[in-house]
Scaffold this motif. Structure first.
Motif, short mmCIF file in Angstrom:
data_model
loop_
_atom_site.label_atom_id
_atom_site.label_comp_id
_atom_site.label_asym_id
_atom_site.label_seq_id
_atom_site.Cartn_x
_atom_site.Cartn_y
_atom_site.Cartn_z
N SER A 100 30.85 138.77 32.72
CA SER A 100 29.82 138.53 33.49
C SER A 100 28.25 138.67 32.67
CB SER A 100 29.54 139.43 34.94
OG SER A 100 30.81 139.29 35.49
N MET A 101 28.21 139.91 31.97
CA MET A 101 27.02 139.88 31.18
C MET A 101 26.94 138.82 29.95
SD MET A 101 25.18 142.40 32.04
CE MET A 101 24.01 142.35 30.87
N ILE A 102 28.07 138.47 29.42
CA ILE A 102 27.96 137.08 28.23
C ILE A 102 27.64 135.87 29.19
CG2 ILE A 102 29.42 135.95 26.95
CD1 ILE A 102 31.27 138.43 26.46
N MET A 103 28.06 135.87 30.04
CA MET A 103 27.77 134.58 30.98
C MET A 103 26.14 134.58 31.54
SD MET A 103 30.36 132.96 31.71
CE MET A 103 32.18 133.45 31.50
N PHE A 104 25.64 135.89 31.67
CA PHE A 104 24.38 135.96 32.04
C PHE A 104 23.38 135.68 30.92
CE2 PHE A 104 20.61 139.02 32.86
CZ PHE A 104 19.89 138.09 33.84
N TYR A 105 23.91 136.16 29.78
CA TYR A 105 22.98 135.96 28.58
C TYR A 105 23.09 134.58 28.18
CZ TYR A 105 21.69 140.86 26.83
OH TYR A 105 20.93 141.77 26.86
N ILE A 106 24.12 133.72 28.40
CA ILE A 106 24.08 132.53 27.85
C ILE A 106 23.46 131.55 28.74
CG2 ILE A 106 25.63 130.49 27.53
CD1 ILE A 106 27.78 132.37 26.61
N LEU A 107 23.60 131.71 30.02
CA LEU A 107 22.94 130.92 31.18
C LEU A 107 21.58 131.25 31.45
CD1 LEU A 107 26.14 130.52 33.27
CD2 LEU A 107 25.48 128.97 31.55
N LEU A 402 17.82 130.00 23.04
CA LEU A 402 18.81 129.96 23.80
C LEU A 402 19.87 131.05 24.41
CD1 LEU A 402 20.27 127.38 25.32
CD2 LEU A 402 21.72 127.03 23.56
N SER A 403 19.85 131.96 23.30
CA SER A 403 20.41 133.18 23.51
C SER A 403 19.78 134.54 23.59
CB SER A 403 21.26 133.41 22.06
OG SER A 403 22.07 131.99 21.89
N LEU A 421 24.27 142.98 19.72
CA LEU A 421 25.31 142.41 19.93
C LEU A 421 25.78 141.39 20.96
CD1 LEU A 421 28.67 144.72 19.48
CD2 LEU A 421 28.81 142.85 21.10
N LEU A 422 25.54 141.40 22.09
CA LEU A 422 25.46 140.52 23.31
C LEU A 422 24.75 139.06 22.68
CD1 LEU A 422 25.00 142.13 26.65
CD2 LEU A 422 26.98 141.02 25.79
N CYS A 423 23.67 139.31 22.15
CA CYS A 423 22.87 138.16 21.76
C CYS A 423 23.94 137.27 20.82
CB CYS A 423 21.53 138.48 20.98
SG CYS A 423 20.39 138.88 22.32
N GLN A 424 24.30 137.99 19.48
CA GLN A 424 25.32 137.26 18.66
C GLN A 424 26.61 136.65 19.52
OE1 GLN A 424 25.79 139.04 14.83
NE2 GLN A 424 27.92 138.34 14.80
N ILE A 425 27.12 137.29 20.42
CA ILE A 425 28.32 136.79 21.18
C ILE A 425 27.68 135.34 21.85
CG2 ILE A 425 29.64 136.89 23.12
CD1 ILE A 425 30.06 139.95 22.54
N ALA A 426 26.56 135.56 22.68
CA ALA A 426 25.76 134.40 23.23
C ALA A 426 25.73 133.21 21.93
CB ALA A 426 24.64 134.90 23.93
N ALA A 427 24.98 133.44 21.00
CA ALA A 427 24.59 132.53 20.04
C ALA A 427 25.84 131.93 19.50
CB ALA A 427 23.74 133.15 18.90
N THR A 428 27.01 132.56 19.13
CA THR A 428 28.36 132.25 18.76
C THR A 428 28.72 131.11 19.57
OG1 THR A 428 28.57 134.11 17.63
CG2 THR A 428 30.36 132.61 17.82
N GLN A 439 24.76 118.22 19.08
CA GLN A 439 23.31 118.11 19.29
C GLN A 439 22.75 119.56 19.59
OE1 GLN A 439 22.91 115.69 23.21
NE2 GLN A 439 24.93 115.00 22.83
N SER A 440 21.36 119.70 19.28
CA SER A 440 20.78 120.80 19.55
C SER A 440 19.85 120.87 20.66
CB SER A 440 19.85 121.11 18.41
OG SER A 440 19.04 120.38 18.14
N TYR A 441 19.92 122.08 21.50
CA TYR A 441 19.07 122.16 22.64
C TYR A 441 17.96 123.18 22.54
CZ TYR A 441 22.57 119.18 24.84
OH TYR A 441 23.34 118.12 25.00
N ASN A 442 16.93 123.10 22.95
CA ASN A 442 16.06 124.22 22.95
C ASN A 442 15.98 125.29 24.18
OD1 ASN A 442 14.52 122.86 21.01
ND2 ASN A 442 13.21 121.53 22.49
N ASN A 443 16.95 125.20 25.22
CA ASN A 443 16.85 125.91 26.01
C ASN A 443 18.29 125.77 26.99
OD1 ASN A 443 16.13 124.34 28.53
ND2 ASN A 443 14.11 124.50 27.46
N SER A 444 18.70 126.82 27.49
CA SER A 444 19.82 126.76 28.23
C SER A 444 19.74 125.79 29.33
CB SER A 444 20.23 128.18 28.84
OG SER A 444 19.22 128.59 29.78
N VAL A 445 18.57 125.73 29.90
CA VAL A 445 18.43 124.87 31.32
C VAL A 445 18.88 123.25 31.11
CG1 VAL A 445 16.76 123.52 32.92
CG2 VAL A 445 16.57 125.97 32.36
N GLU A 446 18.39 122.90 29.71
CA GLU A 446 18.62 121.36 29.39
C GLU A 446 20.21 121.26 29.24
OE1 GLU A 446 17.72 118.54 25.65
OE2 GLU A 446 16.65 120.36 25.78
#
Length: 499
Positions: A100-107, A402-403, A421-428, A439-446
């Motif tokens: 759940s925390m990984i989802m939260f960090y990514i989204l 994004l992360s 550590l959570l940020c590296q998982i999200a970034a991966t 493609q690249s994105y500036n933020n998770s919303v897009e």
């Protein structure tokens, strides 16, 4: 006892809701889930697998329409690319919390204090029903992730996954980035990086050159210079079976000592030569500048025109043979000269005359930079080789954007490390998505908004998913993920169905 005619109690402690009477596990809003030592009147951390969620609380109305697509997509993607093996290797007992925390960090880019609110409105609470995302438990969770033994487990599993599924090349790029932070911890210190003064933690990252994926990170105090971190970073990589044979470096990592150590370890390198190595810098400029600007030396690189001349030289205290590439960037020189002329116009005639020699030095050196290499690359290809190091800058942009790498929003060293550590998982995960989509994105919303707009409706025995919009369908198709039409609820378990 009586006090002013009133009966009062003495020596009582309110422990809150009983979670596990036998093991003295309790939950309160102030402390979250905790263990109470009755003999010594101590409040202790509860094991990770105890949750503070108030189940079957009739006072709390459940959310019946949830954001579905984003968390469902990520849960399937993590399983499909086998990154769940890395997550499970961390060893946190409440796996629902970590997913759940990984989802939260990514989204999201919200503070963790809003994590439980997000969870209540997202399909993540159906996928991971035993997650405990109260603020106090999140703090304990980040503290757990920040432990040295846990980080070592993660790096080993992550690097093994990278070798098996992405790339096995040992060539790396090393760089650092500042994480502004005014919280009083040992990692926070005043940094002077490229002339910019700030109060910060610095994160050193090693990234695979060929894939752009992160290998490891190290958090160091802001006042430690890059040049002193190179040897430790490469040695640390060796402990995770990354036998570095080539590295791309920024000028901040170049010193006589580091050059000597790279040659001794048989590690080839390409780096920008810093002007602080004055004698070497001066000798290369003097030996190569006379016939630098000739048509044979002019190279077009990514829309820029650069004169490049190769000069053999001796480097380090042991005078190893190296190859310097003296470069003159036409556009950069023009920009530097324009700024200098603009500043000169602001001066009085007297001041202008006094600074003639200073202006001459600027005009003489503008646009000049030197790339140093242990290998004799072709002159036409050296810029392409060196600017591969920009992948680490792109990775830092991805982490900070994004992360959710910054702001730190944590108040102790171990929680900083857990956050990284959570940020590296999200970034991966984000990097995998971006590279697959090209493609690249500036933020998770897009990136994830179309998926988030796909909702699901919760009924007593069934969860029915809405139809996906076109932007979500593109992602599902690209990653070969199919979402079910509905789920049957069997306690905490779900059975997916396609009608």
């Amino acid at each position: 006892y009586r006090e002013n005619g009133k009966i009062r109690k003495k020596g009582t402690i309110y422990l809150g809701r009983v979670i596990d009477e036998k093991n003295f596990i309790f939950f309160s809003k102030d402390r979250g889930v905790f263990k109470f030592d009755l003999g010594n009147n101590l409040f202790l951390d509860a094991p990770e697998n105890y949750t503070g969620q108030l189940k079957n609380d009739q006072r709390k109305k459940p959310t019946l329409i949830l954001d579905f697509g984003d968390s469902y997509f990520l849960s399937q993607l993590i399983r499909n690319i086998k990154y769940d093996e890395v997550i499970e290797a961390i060893g946190y007992k409440n796996s629902d919390t970590i997913y759940s925390m990984i989802m939260f960090y990514i989204l999201t880019n919200y503070s963790c204090m809003h994590c439980n609110t997000w969870y209540e409105g997202n399909f993540a609470k159906i996928l991971y029903p035993n997650a405990d995302l109260h603020s106090q438990r999140i703090s304990e969770f980040l503290k757990f992730l920040g432990r040295e033994d846990v980080r070592q487990k993660f790096f080993r599993a992550h690097i093994e996954w990278l070798k098996k599924n992405i790339c096995n090349d040992p060539a790396i790029v090393i760089d650092s980035t500042g994480l502004p932070n005014d919280i009083d911890i040992e990692l926070t210190n005043i940094s002077n990086h490229n002339g910019k003064i700030s109060n910060e933690v610095r994160m050193v990252s090693a990234v695979q050159r060929d894939s752009g994926y992160p290998l490891i990170f190290r958090a160091i105090p802001g006042n430690i210079n890059d040049v002193s971190t190179l040897s430790t970073t490469i040695t640390t990589l060796g402990e995770y079976s990354v036998n570095t044979d080539f590295t791309l470096l920024d000028a901040g990592y170049v010193s006589d000592k580091n050059i000597d150590e790279l040659y001794e370890a048989n590690i080839d390198f390409v780096a920008r030569l810093p002007e602080k190595l004055k004698n070497l810098h001066k000798s290369i400029v003097e030996s190569g500048s006379s016939d630098l600007k000739t048509s044979n030396n002019l190279i077009e690189f990514m829309g820029r025109f650069v004169y490049v001349k190769d000069v053999e030289c001796r480097v380090g205290t042991k005078q190893n043979t190296a190859y310097a590439f003296l470069c003159y960037d036409v556009a950069a020189a023009s920009d530097e000269n324009y700024k200098t002329i603009a500043n000169a116009k602001k001066l009085s005639k007297k001041k202008l005359k006094e600074k003639h020699s200073d202006f001459h030095k600027i005009f003489e050196s503008s646009g000049i930079f030197i790339i140093l290499s242990s290998l004799p690359f072709k002159r036409e290809g050296i810029l392409n080789v060196y600017y591969n190091r920009l992948i680490v800058e792109q990775y830092f942009d991805l982490e900070k954007g994004l992360s959710r790498l910054i702001p730190l929003r944590v108040h102790s060293e171990d929680r900083v490390l857990g956050h990284l550590l959570l940020c590296q998982i999200a970034a991966t995960i984000n990097l995998y998505v971006q590279k697959t989509l090209e493609q690249s994105y500036n933020n998770s919303v897009e990136l994830y908004l179309g998926l988030r707009n796909q909702k699901c409706t919760v009924y007593s025995t069934r969860i029915i998913t809405n139809e996906a919009q076109s932007s979500a369908t593109i992602l599902y198709d690209k990653f070969k993920i199919k979402y079910p039409n509905y789920f049957d609820k069997q306690g905490d378990k779900l059975q997916a169905h396609n009608s």
